[in-house]
Design a protein around this motif. Structure first.
Motif, PDB file in Angstrom:
ATOM      1  N   LYS A 104      -3.683   2.144  -0.661  1.00 53.54           N
ATOM      2  CA  LYS A 104      -2.478   2.718   0.204  1.00 53.54           C
ATOM      3  C   LYS A 104      -2.256   1.986   1.116  1.00 53.54           C
ATOM      4  O   LYS A 104      -3.354   1.335   2.129  1.00 53.54           O
ATOM      5  CB  LYS A 104      -3.119   4.229   0.660  1.00 53.54           C
ATOM      6  CG  LYS A 104      -1.967   4.989   1.017  1.00 53.54           C
ATOM      7  CD  LYS A 104      -2.393   6.403   1.528  1.00 53.54           C
ATOM      8  CE  LYS A 104      -2.832   7.320   0.422  1.00 53.54           C
ATOM      9  NZ  LYS A 104      -3.247   8.517   0.992  1.00 53.54           N
ATOM     10  N   SER A 105      -1.016   1.507   1.488  1.00 54.32           N
ATOM     11  CA  SER A 105      -0.795   0.636   3.159  1.00 54.32           C
ATOM     12  C   SER A 105       0.607   1.090   3.241  1.00 54.32           C
ATOM     13  O   SER A 105       1.320   1.856   2.702  1.00 54.32           O
ATOM     14  CB  SER A 105      -0.839  -0.886   2.644  1.00 54.32           C
ATOM     15  OG  SER A 105      -0.640  -1.434   3.620  1.00 54.32           O
ATOM     16  N   THR A 106       1.199   0.346   4.098  1.00 50.81           N
ATOM     17  CA  THR A 106       2.301   0.569   4.858  1.00 50.81           C
ATOM     18  C   THR A 106       3.728   0.229   3.956  1.00 50.81           C
ATOM     19  O   THR A 106       3.388  -0.909   3.278  1.00 50.81           O
ATOM     20  CB  THR A 106       2.423  -0.397   6.163  1.00 50.81           C
ATOM     21  OG1 THR A 106       1.984  -1.476   6.147  1.00 50.81           O
ATOM     22  CG2 THR A 106       1.711   0.386   7.248  1.00 50.81           C
ATOM     23  N   TRP A 107       4.765   0.798   4.063  1.00 53.87           N
ATOM     24  CA  TRP A 107       5.972   0.584   3.415  1.00 53.87           C
ATOM     25  C   TRP A 107       7.068   0.574   4.312  1.00 53.87           C
ATOM     26  O   TRP A 107       7.083   1.123   5.351  1.00 53.87           O
ATOM     27  CB  TRP A 107       5.865   1.632   2.257  1.00 53.87           C
ATOM     28  CG  TRP A 107       6.722   1.049   0.918  1.00 53.87           C
ATOM     29  CD1 TRP A 107       7.866   1.803   0.508  1.00 53.87           C
ATOM     30  CD2 TRP A 107       6.480   0.129   0.033  1.00 53.87           C
ATOM     31  NE1 TRP A 107       8.464   1.185  -0.461  1.00 53.87           N
ATOM     32  CE2 TRP A 107       7.727   0.283  -0.883  1.00 53.87           C
ATOM     33  CE3 TRP A 107       5.696  -0.702  -0.207  1.00 53.87           C
ATOM     34  CZ2 TRP A 107       7.781  -0.778  -1.793  1.00 53.87           C
ATOM     35  CZ3 TRP A 107       5.555  -1.800  -1.161  1.00 53.87           C
ATOM     36  CH2 TRP A 107       6.647  -1.751  -2.001  1.00 53.87           C
ATOM     37  N   LEU A 108       8.020   0.380   3.427  1.00 56.62           N
ATOM     38  CA  LEU A 108       9.413   0.579   4.387  1.00 56.62           C
ATOM     39  C   LEU A 108       9.855   1.715   4.732  1.00 56.62           C
ATOM     40  O   LEU A 108       9.376   2.890   4.171  1.00 56.62           O
ATOM     41  CB  LEU A 108      10.627  -0.309   3.594  1.00 56.62           C
ATOM     42  CG  LEU A 108      10.519  -1.649   2.847  1.00 56.62           C
ATOM     43  CD1 LEU A 108      11.563  -1.855   1.911  1.00 56.62           C
ATOM     44  CD2 LEU A 108      10.013  -2.425   3.731  1.00 56.62           C
ATOM     45  N   GLN A 109      10.580   1.881   5.625  1.00 57.25           N
ATOM     46  CA  GLN A 109      11.155   2.971   6.470  1.00 57.25           C
ATOM     47  C   GLN A 109      10.009   3.962   6.826  1.00 57.25           C
ATOM     48  O   GLN A 109      10.129   5.011   6.665  1.00 57.25           O
ATOM     49  CB  GLN A 109      12.125   3.641   5.399  1.00 57.25           C
ATOM     50  CG  GLN A 109      13.497   2.907   5.004  1.00 57.25           C
ATOM     51  CD  GLN A 109      14.222   3.338   3.879  1.00 57.25           C
ATOM     52  OE1 GLN A 109      14.002   4.176   3.247  1.00 57.25           O
ATOM     53  NE2 GLN A 109      15.348   3.091   3.930  1.00 57.25           N
TER      54      GLN A 109
END
Length: 386
Positions: free
Chosen positions: A310-315
Protein backbone atom coordinates in the motif's frame (compact mmCIF):
# COMPACT_ATOMS: atom_id res chain seq x y z
CA UNK A 1 35.82 13.57 -43.20
CA UNK A 2 34.60 16.77 -41.52
CA UNK A 3 31.82 17.28 -38.97
CA UNK A 4 30.01 19.31 -41.64
CA UNK A 5 29.93 16.15 -43.76
CA UNK A 6 28.44 14.25 -40.82
CA UNK A 7 25.75 16.91 -40.39
CA UNK A 8 24.88 16.53 -44.08
CA UNK A 9 24.67 12.74 -43.65
CA UNK A 10 22.35 13.21 -40.67
CA UNK A 11 20.16 15.62 -42.61
CA UNK A 12 19.72 12.95 -45.30
CA UNK A 13 19.12 10.10 -42.82
CA UNK A 14 16.65 12.02 -40.64
CA UNK A 15 14.69 13.59 -43.52
CA UNK A 16 10.92 13.17 -43.93
CA UNK A 17 9.78 9.67 -44.95
CA UNK A 18 6.28 8.31 -45.63
CA UNK A 19 7.25 5.16 -43.68
CA UNK A 20 7.49 5.17 -39.88
CA UNK A 21 10.97 6.16 -38.71
CA UNK A 22 12.75 4.37 -35.86
CA UNK A 23 14.55 6.12 -33.06
CA UNK A 24 18.30 5.50 -32.81
CA UNK A 25 21.19 6.43 -30.53
CA UNK A 26 24.42 7.39 -32.30
CA UNK A 27 27.58 6.98 -30.19
CA UNK A 28 30.77 8.91 -30.86
CA UNK A 29 34.19 7.27 -30.54
CA UNK A 30 35.43 9.44 -27.70
CA UNK A 31 34.93 12.68 -25.82
CA UNK A 32 36.94 14.78 -28.27
CA UNK A 33 35.05 13.43 -31.33
CA UNK A 34 31.79 14.20 -29.53
CA UNK A 35 33.03 17.68 -28.64
CA UNK A 36 33.91 18.42 -32.25
CA UNK A 37 30.46 17.30 -33.38
CA UNK A 38 28.70 19.39 -30.71
CA UNK A 39 30.69 22.48 -31.73
CA UNK A 40 29.63 22.01 -35.36
CA UNK A 41 26.08 21.24 -34.27
CA UNK A 42 25.85 24.43 -32.18
CA UNK A 43 27.17 26.52 -35.07
CA UNK A 44 24.75 24.98 -37.58
CA UNK A 45 22.33 27.56 -38.86
CA UNK A 46 18.91 27.55 -37.18
CA UNK A 47 17.51 26.87 -40.65
CA UNK A 48 19.39 23.53 -40.65
CA UNK A 49 16.19 21.49 -41.15
CA UNK A 50 16.75 18.66 -38.65
CA UNK A 51 18.49 20.51 -35.81
CA UNK A 52 15.45 20.37 -33.53
CA UNK A 53 15.17 16.60 -34.11
CA UNK A 54 18.63 15.81 -32.68
CA UNK A 55 18.95 15.38 -28.90
CA UNK A 56 22.49 15.44 -27.44
CA UNK A 57 23.13 12.89 -24.65
CA UNK A 58 26.36 14.06 -23.03
CA UNK A 59 26.75 11.35 -20.38
CA UNK A 60 27.43 8.69 -23.06
CA UNK A 61 28.86 11.00 -25.80
CA UNK A 62 25.91 10.32 -28.08
CA UNK A 63 22.89 11.84 -29.79
CA UNK A 64 19.40 10.45 -30.30
CA UNK A 65 17.25 10.96 -33.39
CA UNK A 66 14.91 9.12 -35.77
CA UNK A 67 16.40 7.62 -38.92
CA UNK A 68 14.17 6.97 -41.91
CA UNK A 69 13.91 3.37 -43.16
CA UNK A 70 16.34 2.49 -45.92
CA UNK A 71 18.66 5.41 -45.20
CA UNK A 72 22.37 4.89 -45.93
CA UNK A 73 24.19 3.51 -42.85
CA UNK A 74 26.03 6.28 -41.04
CA UNK A 75 29.75 5.70 -41.56
CA UNK A 76 32.07 8.41 -40.29
CA UNK A 77 35.43 8.32 -38.46
CA UNK A 78 33.82 9.99 -35.41
CA UNK A 79 31.03 7.38 -35.00
CA UNK A 80 31.56 4.34 -32.75
CA UNK A 81 28.19 2.64 -33.13
CA UNK A 82 24.52 3.22 -33.96
CA UNK A 83 22.00 1.47 -31.70
CA UNK A 84 18.22 1.31 -31.97
CA UNK A 85 16.48 3.33 -29.26
CA UNK A 86 14.35 0.59 -27.67
CA UNK A 87 11.02 1.19 -25.90
CA UNK A 88 11.03 0.32 -22.19
CA UNK A 89 8.17 0.02 -19.68
CA UNK A 90 7.69 0.43 -15.96
CA UNK A 91 7.33 -2.98 -14.32
CA UNK A 92 3.56 -3.34 -14.20
CA UNK A 93 2.05 -5.83 -11.74
CA UNK A 94 1.57 -9.35 -13.02
CA UNK A 95 -1.99 -9.89 -14.32
CA UNK A 96 -2.81 -12.08 -11.30
CA UNK A 97 -1.72 -9.32 -8.94
CA UNK A 98 -3.47 -6.26 -10.30
CA UNK A 99 -3.79 -3.05 -8.36
CA UNK A 100 -6.54 -2.44 -5.84
CA UNK A 101 -7.69 0.87 -4.48
CA UNK A 102 -6.82 1.02 -0.80
CA UNK A 103 -8.19 3.01 2.11
CA UNK A 104 -6.18 3.75 5.25
CA UNK A 105 -9.04 3.32 7.76
CA UNK A 106 -7.11 4.63 10.73
CA UNK A 107 -6.19 7.75 12.63
CA UNK A 108 -2.55 8.60 13.08
CA UNK A 109 0.29 7.44 10.87
CA UNK A 110 0.09 4.06 9.11
CA UNK A 111 3.26 2.03 8.66
CA UNK A 112 2.76 -0.42 5.76
CA UNK A 113 3.58 -4.08 6.43
CA UNK A 114 6.66 -3.99 4.19
CA UNK A 115 8.18 -1.04 6.05
CA UNK A 116 7.63 -2.93 9.31
CA UNK A 117 8.93 -6.24 7.96
CA UNK A 118 12.31 -4.76 7.04
CA UNK A 119 12.45 -3.15 10.53
CA UNK A 120 12.62 0.47 9.39
CA UNK A 121 10.92 1.76 12.59
CA UNK A 122 13.85 0.36 14.64
CA UNK A 123 16.29 2.18 12.36
CA UNK A 124 14.42 5.48 12.80
CA UNK A 125 15.83 5.75 16.33
CA UNK A 126 19.15 6.53 14.64
CA UNK A 127 18.24 7.99 11.23
CA UNK A 128 15.33 8.80 8.93
CA UNK A 129 17.44 9.49 5.86
CA UNK A 130 17.78 13.27 6.19
CA UNK A 131 19.35 15.15 3.25
CA UNK A 132 19.75 12.05 1.08
CA UNK A 133 18.75 12.78 -2.52
CA UNK A 134 16.97 10.06 -4.50
CA UNK A 135 16.30 10.37 -8.21
CA UNK A 136 13.16 8.39 -9.01
CA UNK A 137 13.25 7.78 -12.77
CA UNK A 138 9.61 6.96 -13.40
CA UNK A 139 6.25 8.49 -14.37
CA UNK A 140 6.63 11.60 -12.18
CA UNK A 141 5.06 12.41 -8.83
CA UNK A 142 1.81 13.81 -7.41
CA UNK A 143 2.96 17.14 -5.95
CA UNK A 144 -0.31 17.60 -4.07
CA UNK A 145 -0.36 14.34 -2.07
CA UNK A 146 -0.34 15.22 1.64
CA UNK A 147 1.91 12.26 2.51
CA UNK A 148 4.64 13.54 0.17
CA UNK A 149 4.52 17.17 1.31
CA UNK A 150 8.00 18.41 2.15
CA UNK A 151 9.65 15.35 0.59
CA UNK A 152 9.80 16.57 -3.02
CA UNK A 153 12.58 18.70 -4.45
CA UNK A 154 13.54 19.82 -7.92
CA UNK A 155 13.10 17.27 -10.69
CA UNK A 156 12.73 17.26 -14.46
CA UNK A 157 10.10 16.38 -17.05
CA UNK A 158 12.01 14.85 -19.96
CA UNK A 159 8.86 14.57 -22.08
CA UNK A 160 7.91 18.27 -21.73
CA UNK A 161 10.89 20.25 -20.47
CA UNK A 162 8.84 23.34 -19.65
CA UNK A 163 6.47 21.43 -17.33
CA UNK A 164 6.85 20.01 -13.84
CA UNK A 165 7.28 16.20 -13.66
CA UNK A 166 3.64 15.67 -12.67
CA UNK A 167 2.55 12.03 -12.52
CA UNK A 168 -0.25 11.09 -14.94
CA UNK A 169 0.09 7.33 -14.40
CA UNK A 170 0.47 6.68 -10.64
CA UNK A 171 3.47 4.33 -10.66
CA UNK A 172 6.05 6.99 -9.77
CA UNK A 173 3.89 8.35 -6.94
CA UNK A 174 3.52 4.83 -5.50
CA UNK A 175 7.29 4.23 -5.62
CA UNK A 176 8.01 7.61 -4.01
CA UNK A 177 5.57 6.96 -1.16
CA UNK A 178 7.24 3.71 -0.16
CA UNK A 179 10.64 5.41 -0.17
CA UNK A 180 9.85 8.61 1.71
CA UNK A 181 6.18 9.28 2.61
CA UNK A 182 6.10 11.16 5.90
CA UNK A 183 2.55 12.05 6.95
CA UNK A 184 2.86 11.53 10.71
CA UNK A 185 -0.65 12.82 11.39
CA UNK A 186 -3.00 10.70 9.32
CA UNK A 187 -1.19 9.17 6.36
CA UNK A 188 1.52 6.70 5.39
CA UNK A 189 5.14 6.62 6.48
CA UNK A 190 7.80 5.29 4.10
CA UNK A 191 11.14 3.60 4.72
CA UNK A 192 13.18 6.85 4.88
CA UNK A 193 10.65 9.56 5.81
CA UNK A 194 13.20 12.41 5.81
CA UNK A 195 14.85 11.57 2.47
CA UNK A 196 14.30 13.87 -0.51
CA UNK A 197 12.66 12.67 -3.73
CA UNK A 198 13.74 14.24 -7.02
CA UNK A 199 11.14 13.11 -9.59
CA UNK A 200 12.56 12.40 -13.05
CA UNK A 201 9.66 11.95 -15.45
CA UNK A 202 10.89 9.76 -18.32
CA UNK A 203 7.72 7.64 -18.75
CA UNK A 204 4.43 8.73 -20.28
CA UNK A 205 0.87 8.15 -19.09
CA UNK A 206 1.02 4.55 -20.31
CA UNK A 207 4.25 3.83 -18.44
CA UNK A 208 6.36 3.76 -21.63
CA UNK A 209 9.69 5.46 -22.38
CA UNK A 210 12.64 5.03 -24.70
CA UNK A 211 16.16 4.09 -23.65
CA UNK A 212 17.30 7.61 -24.61
CA UNK A 213 14.80 9.09 -22.12
CA UNK A 214 16.20 6.88 -19.34
CA UNK A 215 19.79 7.77 -20.25
CA UNK A 216 18.90 11.48 -20.16
CA UNK A 217 17.29 10.86 -16.75
CA UNK A 218 20.47 9.22 -15.44
CA UNK A 219 22.47 12.13 -16.91
CA UNK A 220 20.28 14.58 -14.97
CA UNK A 221 20.77 12.56 -11.76
CA UNK A 222 24.56 12.55 -12.20
CA UNK A 223 24.74 16.28 -12.95
CA UNK A 224 22.48 17.10 -9.98
CA UNK A 225 24.43 14.85 -7.62
CA UNK A 226 21.83 12.33 -6.54
CA UNK A 227 22.94 9.76 -3.97
CA UNK A 228 20.58 7.04 -5.26
CA UNK A 229 18.76 6.35 -8.53
CA UNK A 230 15.60 4.20 -8.27
CA UNK A 231 14.72 2.41 -11.53
CA UNK A 232 11.53 0.33 -11.27
CA UNK A 233 11.34 -0.74 -14.91
CA UNK A 234 12.92 -3.19 -17.28
CA UNK A 235 13.36 -4.70 -20.71
CA UNK A 236 14.62 -7.98 -22.16
CA UNK A 237 17.24 -6.65 -24.60
CA UNK A 238 20.63 -5.35 -23.52
CA UNK A 239 21.29 -1.72 -24.45
CA UNK A 240 24.89 -0.49 -24.63
CA UNK A 241 23.60 3.06 -24.24
CA UNK A 242 21.85 2.24 -20.98
CA UNK A 243 24.84 0.25 -19.72
CA UNK A 244 27.22 3.12 -20.49
CA UNK A 245 24.98 5.53 -18.54
CA UNK A 246 24.69 3.17 -15.57
CA UNK A 247 28.48 2.63 -15.55
CA UNK A 248 29.03 6.39 -15.49
CA UNK A 249 26.61 6.86 -12.57
CA UNK A 250 28.30 4.01 -10.64
CA UNK A 251 31.73 5.53 -11.31
CA UNK A 252 30.46 8.82 -9.84
CA UNK A 253 29.49 7.02 -6.62
CA UNK A 254 25.73 6.94 -7.21
CA UNK A 255 23.90 3.80 -6.07
CA UNK A 256 21.63 2.45 -8.82
CA UNK A 257 18.75 0.16 -7.74
CA UNK A 258 16.53 -1.67 -10.25
CA UNK A 259 13.64 -4.14 -10.27
CA UNK A 260 14.26 -7.63 -11.63
CA UNK A 261 10.90 -8.25 -13.34
CA UNK A 262 7.60 -9.97 -12.64
CA UNK A 263 7.60 -13.12 -14.78
CA UNK A 264 8.47 -15.59 -12.00
CA UNK A 265 11.62 -16.69 -13.87
CA UNK A 266 14.24 -18.80 -12.13
CA UNK A 267 17.33 -17.90 -14.11
CA UNK A 268 16.81 -14.61 -15.93
CA UNK A 269 16.14 -11.01 -14.95
CA UNK A 270 15.50 -7.83 -16.90
CA UNK A 271 17.87 -5.04 -17.83
CA UNK A 272 19.01 -2.71 -16.27
CA UNK A 273 18.84 -4.91 -13.14
CA UNK A 274 21.10 -7.43 -14.91
CA UNK A 275 24.05 -5.02 -15.09
CA UNK A 276 26.70 -5.72 -12.45
CA UNK A 277 26.84 -2.02 -11.45
CA UNK A 278 23.17 -2.18 -10.34
CA UNK A 279 21.56 -3.61 -7.19
CA UNK A 280 18.95 -6.03 -8.60
CA UNK A 281 15.85 -6.58 -6.47
CA UNK A 282 13.34 -9.41 -6.21
CA UNK A 283 10.07 -9.37 -4.23
CA UNK A 284 8.97 -11.14 -1.07
CA UNK A 285 5.52 -11.62 0.45
CA UNK A 286 4.45 -11.15 4.07
CA UNK A 287 5.36 -14.77 4.91
CA UNK A 288 9.01 -13.99 4.06
CA UNK A 289 8.80 -16.22 1.00
CA UNK A 290 9.69 -15.04 -2.49
CA UNK A 291 6.51 -13.73 -4.12
CA UNK A 292 5.22 -16.07 -6.87
CA UNK A 293 5.48 -13.39 -9.58
CA UNK A 294 9.06 -12.34 -8.74
CA UNK A 295 12.03 -13.27 -10.86
CA UNK A 296 14.55 -15.06 -8.64
CA UNK A 297 17.85 -16.91 -8.57
CA UNK A 298 21.54 -16.10 -8.70
CA UNK A 299 21.05 -12.90 -10.68
CA UNK A 300 19.14 -11.28 -7.79
CA UNK A 301 21.25 -9.29 -5.34
CA UNK A 302 18.56 -8.69 -2.70
CA UNK A 303 14.89 -9.22 -1.92
CA UNK A 304 12.38 -6.85 -0.29
CA UNK A 305 8.62 -6.71 0.31
CA UNK A 306 6.72 -6.40 -2.97
CA UNK A 307 3.37 -8.18 -2.50
CA UNK A 308 0.22 -6.13 -1.82
CA UNK A 309 2.14 -2.98 -0.98
CA UNK A 310 0.00 0.00 0.00
CA UNK A 311 1.36 3.41 -0.96
CA UNK A 312 0.49 6.87 -2.20
CA UNK A 313 -1.53 7.33 -5.41
CA UNK A 314 -2.91 10.11 -7.55
CA UNK A 315 -5.57 12.56 -6.28
CA UNK A 316 -4.65 12.09 -2.61
CA UNK A 317 -5.55 8.38 -2.82
CA UNK A 318 -3.78 5.15 -1.90
CA UNK A 319 -3.26 2.03 -3.98
CA UNK A 320 -2.19 -1.52 -3.28
CA UNK A 321 0.24 -2.85 -5.90
CA UNK A 322 2.36 -5.98 -6.22
CA UNK A 323 5.63 -6.22 -8.12
CA UNK A 324 9.40 -6.04 -7.97
CA UNK A 325 8.97 -2.27 -8.55
CA UNK A 326 7.55 -2.04 -5.04
CA UNK A 327 10.41 -4.13 -3.64
CA UNK A 328 12.97 -1.84 -5.27
CA UNK A 329 11.60 1.23 -3.51
CA UNK A 330 12.08 -0.48 -0.12
CA UNK A 331 15.76 -1.07 -0.96
CA UNK A 332 16.27 2.54 -2.07
CA UNK A 333 14.80 3.69 1.25
CA UNK A 334 17.16 1.52 3.30
CA UNK A 335 20.16 2.80 1.32
CA UNK A 336 19.04 6.35 2.17
CA UNK A 337 19.10 5.40 5.87
CA UNK A 338 22.61 3.98 5.42
CA UNK A 339 24.00 7.01 3.62
CA UNK A 340 22.57 9.41 6.21
CA UNK A 341 24.71 7.61 8.83
CA UNK A 342 27.80 6.84 6.69
CA UNK A 343 27.83 9.25 3.73
CA UNK A 344 31.15 7.97 2.36
CA UNK A 345 29.95 4.45 1.50
CA UNK A 346 30.55 3.41 -2.12
CA UNK A 347 27.93 1.60 -4.23
CA UNK A 348 29.98 -1.62 -4.01
CA UNK A 349 30.26 -1.37 -0.21
CA UNK A 350 26.53 -0.70 0.11
CA UNK A 351 25.59 -3.77 -1.95
CA UNK A 352 27.96 -5.96 0.08
CA UNK A 353 26.67 -4.70 3.46
CA UNK A 354 23.03 -5.14 2.43
CA UNK A 355 23.70 -8.73 1.35
CA UNK A 356 25.74 -9.54 4.46
CA UNK A 357 23.00 -8.30 6.80
CA UNK A 358 20.02 -9.72 4.89
CA UNK A 359 17.74 -12.45 6.25
CA UNK A 360 17.25 -15.81 4.51
CA UNK A 361 14.15 -16.19 2.34
CA UNK A 362 12.36 -19.38 1.34
CA UNK A 363 11.27 -19.97 -2.21
CA UNK A 364 14.65 -20.83 -3.70
CA UNK A 365 15.45 -24.52 -4.10
CA UNK A 366 18.81 -23.81 -2.52
CA UNK A 367 20.58 -20.82 -1.03
CA UNK A 368 23.67 -22.02 -2.91
CA UNK A 369 24.60 -19.29 -5.32
CA UNK A 370 22.06 -16.87 -3.85
CA UNK A 371 23.82 -13.59 -3.04
CA UNK A 372 21.43 -12.07 -0.54
CA UNK A 373 18.12 -12.50 1.21
CA UNK A 374 15.52 -9.97 2.41
CA UNK A 375 16.90 -6.59 3.51
CA UNK A 376 16.87 -5.72 7.21
CA UNK A 377 17.28 -2.01 8.06
CA UNK A 378 17.92 -2.62 11.78
CA UNK A 379 20.69 -5.16 11.11
CA UNK A 380 22.25 -2.82 8.55
CA UNK A 381 22.53 0.02 11.05
CA UNK A 382 23.89 -2.28 13.76
CA UNK A 383 26.52 -3.41 11.28
CA UNK A 384 27.47 0.20 10.49
CA UNK A 385 27.97 0.85 14.19
CA UNK A 386 28.13 4.23 15.99
Amino acid sequence: MSESALLRMLREAIGVSPKPSKRHIIHFKNKSAYGRFLAAFEKANELFPVKSLIQPIKIIHAISCTLKPGSTPLRHPSIRLVEEDIPIRVHAPHAKYMQQSAALRQTGPAIPWGVRQIKSPEAWKETRGSRIRIGVVDTGIDYTHPDLRGRISRGINLLHRSLLPVDDNGHGTHISGTIAASNQDSGLVGVAPHAVIHPVKAFDQNGTAYVSDIVLGIDWCVRNRMHIINMSFGMKNRSRSLHDAVRNAHKMGIVVVASSGNEGKLSSIDYPARFSQVISVGATAANKKIAPFSNRGRAIDLYAPGDKIKSTWLQHKYMELSGTSMATSHVSGVIALMLAVKPGLSPTEIKSILQKTSNPVSGLKSRAGAKGGEIDAARVLRHLGP
